[in-house]
Design a protein around this motif. Structure first.
Motif, mmCIF file in Angstrom:
data_model
loop_
_atom_site.group_PDB
_atom_site.id
_atom_site.type_symbol
_atom_site.label_atom_id
_atom_site.label_comp_id
_atom_site.label_asym_id
_atom_site.label_seq_id
_atom_site.Cartn_x
_atom_site.Cartn_y
_atom_site.Cartn_z
ATOM 1 N N GLU A 174 0.783 -1.038 -0.075
ATOM 2 C CA GLU A 174 0.182 -0.323 -0.143
ATOM 3 C C GLU A 174 1.408 1.165 0.505
ATOM 4 N N GLY A 175 0.230 2.083 -0.836
ATOM 5 C CA GLY A 175 1.225 3.222 -0.529
ATOM 6 C C GLY A 175 0.931 4.377 -2.153
ATOM 7 N N ASP A 176 1.761 5.324 -2.475
ATOM 8 C CA ASP A 176 2.130 6.314 -3.406
ATOM 9 C C ASP A 176 3.925 6.171 -4.119
ATOM 10 N N LEU A 177 3.552 6.121 -4.967
ATOM 11 C CA LEU A 177 4.803 6.427 -5.386
ATOM 12 C C LEU A 177 6.110 7.227 -4.715
ATOM 13 N N GLU A 178 5.347 8.666 -4.453
ATOM 14 C CA GLU A 178 5.851 9.544 -3.649
ATOM 15 C C GLU A 178 6.101 8.622 -2.222
ATOM 16 N N SER A 179 6.380 8.179 -1.680
ATOM 17 C CA SER A 179 6.631 7.758 -0.224
ATOM 18 C C SER A 179 7.069 5.922 -0.432
ATOM 19 N N LEU A 180 6.108 4.811 -1.603
ATOM 20 C CA LEU A 180 7.217 3.755 -1.162
ATOM 21 C C LEU A 180 8.678 3.480 -2.167
ATOM 22 N N PRO A 181 8.929 2.800 -1.402
ATOM 23 C CA PRO A 181 10.779 1.998 -2.167
ATOM 24 C C PRO A 181 10.597 1.774 -3.690
ATOM 25 N N GLY A 187 21.250 -0.131 -16.509
ATOM 26 C CA GLY A 187 22.103 -0.692 -17.803
ATOM 27 C C GLY A 187 20.632 -0.784 -19.009
ATOM 28 N N THR A 188 20.037 0.459 -18.500
ATOM 29 C CA THR A 188 18.963 0.553 -19.525
ATOM 30 C C THR A 188 18.434 1.867 -19.933
ATOM 31 N N ALA A 189 17.955 2.469 -20.805
ATOM 32 C CA ALA A 189 17.852 3.562 -20.951
ATOM 33 C C ALA A 189 16.454 4.385 -20.425
ATOM 34 N N GLY A 190 15.676 3.562 -19.873
ATOM 35 C CA GLY A 190 14.554 4.300 -19.439
ATOM 36 C C GLY A 190 15.028 4.031 -18.010
ATOM 37 N N GLY A 191 14.485 4.860 -16.977
ATOM 38 C CA GLY A 191 13.632 4.450 -15.501
ATOM 39 C C GLY A 191 13.242 5.561 -14.639
ATOM 40 N N TRP A 192 13.289 5.553 -13.807
ATOM 41 C CA TRP A 192 12.250 6.501 -12.687
ATOM 42 C C TRP A 192 12.973 8.362 -12.850
ATOM 43 N N ALA A 193 14.216 8.465 -13.028
ATOM 44 C CA ALA A 193 14.469 9.679 -13.459
ATOM 45 C C ALA A 193 13.525 10.480 -14.794
ATOM 46 N N MET A 194 13.510 9.280 -15.472
ATOM 47 C CA MET A 194 12.596 9.651 -16.748
ATOM 48 C C MET A 194 11.136 9.653 -16.343
ATOM 49 N N TRP A 195 10.658 9.371 -15.199
ATOM 50 C CA TRP A 195 9.557 8.752 -14.901
ATOM 51 C C TRP A 195 9.546 10.328 -13.973
ATOM 52 N N ARG A 196 9.770 10.821 -13.040
ATOM 53 C CA ARG A 196 9.898 12.132 -12.676
ATOM 54 C C ARG A 196 10.161 13.322 -13.785
ATOM 55 N N ASP A 197 10.934 13.114 -14.697
ATOM 56 C CA ASP A 197 10.833 14.457 -15.866
ATOM 57 C C ASP A 197 9.331 14.636 -16.466
ATOM 58 N N GLN A 198 9.248 13.169 -16.732
ATOM 59 C CA GLN A 198 7.641 12.945 -17.993
ATOM 60 C C GLN A 198 6.162 12.398 -17.437
ATOM 61 N N VAL A 199 6.770 12.273 -16.108
ATOM 62 C CA VAL A 199 5.081 12.066 -15.537
ATOM 63 C C VAL A 199 4.518 12.286 -14.531
ATOM 64 N N SER A 200 5.027 11.938 -12.961
ATOM 65 C CA SER A 200 4.739 12.845 -12.233
ATOM 66 C C SER A 200 6.061 12.636 -10.878
ATOM 67 N N GLU A 201 5.842 12.942 -9.991
ATOM 68 C CA GLU A 201 7.055 12.806 -8.797
ATOM 69 C C GLU A 201 7.258 11.566 -8.463
ATOM 70 N N ALA A 202 8.064 10.952 -8.253
ATOM 71 C CA ALA A 202 8.765 9.445 -7.325
ATOM 72 C C ALA A 202 9.616 9.946 -6.762
ATOM 73 N N ALA A 203 9.989 8.807 -5.541
ATOM 74 C CA ALA A 203 10.904 8.553 -4.443
ATOM 75 C C ALA A 203 12.196 8.707 -5.180
ATOM 76 N N GLN A 204 13.456 8.291 -4.477
ATOM 77 C CA GLN A 204 14.530 8.300 -5.391
ATOM 78 C C GLN A 204 14.136 6.501 -5.398
ATOM 79 N N PRO A 205 15.501 5.834 -6.240
ATOM 80 C CA PRO A 205 15.450 3.850 -5.788
ATOM 81 C C PRO A 205 16.494 4.062 -5.368
ATOM 82 N N GLU A 206 15.606 3.112 -4.200
ATOM 83 C CA GLU A 206 16.913 2.872 -3.259
ATOM 84 C C GLU A 206 17.107 1.059 -3.985
ATOM 85 N N VAL A 207 16.542 0.370 -4.412
ATOM 86 C CA VAL A 207 17.300 -1.175 -5.092
ATOM 87 C C VAL A 207 17.424 -0.900 -6.218
#
Length: 280
Positions: A174-181, A187-207
């Protein structure tokens, strides 16, 4: 207890970067992103407690330690290549050989394999695990499911769909992207940094992991949200072991490409079956 060796991928990234004196050129050769090569070389330097390269504005230069290490690593990689070449004499005529990543075998092929065997009980199967785009350069498989950009692995192959990145989590998490790990596949071109740029706020990856398949496995166990290829997650979504963490998706700069050997009826049957999975 003897200290374990650093991962082979770190040595491979170092050797390619040392030959080219460029992380960008090394990445192009071994089918990784420039940042992934840089990260793996940095990890090796940290493990060895020495600088292997001098980073300069116009490129790289080997340090004295780097020059000492390079011939030993190069010789070791050549020895490994020669050792495996003995067993790499091509597919046997009575066996259908399929080359694919462990992620594809686990999340796309395995859930449906019994149905394929029921349709084609006469076909015997052998799976080869592949990681790097250049693993597919040796003609050893009848069917290949390659991962990478169209330029790297798409020539003469069919791109599998859907090819977008979606965020997934366990239904019990349970939870949203702002709070979940968050779980990042490096090694791939797309990732959470792209998500933050194009979609919505999200936490920094932990794993951090080195494959979409591992990211899915960790997400399924409730360890966080994974941003992975939609086609890889299709079965998990249909069966409810994973659920969307957000309705949005991202275009993927890499994908899975299906290649089939000409004139092989068993290979054609397997390829046709894989293509049908897109619509199930």
């Amino acid at each position: 207890m003897a200290k374990s060796l650093p991962p082979l991928t770190w040595f491979r990234a170092f050797e390619a970067a040392a030959r080219h004196l460029s992380f960008t050129a090394a990445a192009s050769e071994i089918g990784m992103t420039q940042s992934a090569v840089s990260q793996q070389v940095k990890a090796l330097e940290t493990r060895l407690n020495m600088a292997l390269f001098a980073r300069r504005p116009r490129g790289l230069a080997l340090t004295d330690d780097g020059r000492k290490l390079l011939p030993q690593v190069g010789a070791a990689l050549e020895t490994l290549a020669a050792a495996t070449h003995v067993f790499d004499s091509g597919a046997r005529s009575d066996l259908l050989t399929v080359a694919a990543s462990v992620s594809v075998a686990q999340w796309i092929i395995s859930p449906h394999l019994a149905a394929f065997k029921a349709e084609h009980p006469q076909i015997r199967l052998r799976f080869l695990s592949t990681i790097w785009p250049d693993d597919f350069r040796a003609p050893r498989a009848d069917v290949e499911i390659r991962f990478g950009s169209h330029k790297q692995v798409g020539q003469g192959a069919t791109e599998l769909q859907p090819n977008r990145l979606i965020p997934l989590k366990a239904p019990t998490l349970e939870g949203d992207l702002e709070s979940l790990p968050l779980i990042e596949a490096v090694g791939t071109a797309g990732g959470w940094a792209m998500w933050r740029d194009q979609v919505s706020e999200a936490a920094q990856p932990e794993v951090f992991v080195d494959s979409y398949g591992m990211a899915l496995q960790l997400a399924m166990q409730g360890n966080g949200v994974a941003l992975v290829s939609e086609i890889l997650a299709s079965h998990a979504l249909r069966t409810g072991v994973l659920t969307r963490a957000h309705a949005a998706s991202l275009p993927s700069q890499e994908g899975y490409f299906l290649w089939c050997s000409d004139g092989n009826s068993n290979a054609n049957a397997f390829s046709d079956w894989v293509m049908r999975l897109e619509h199930e």
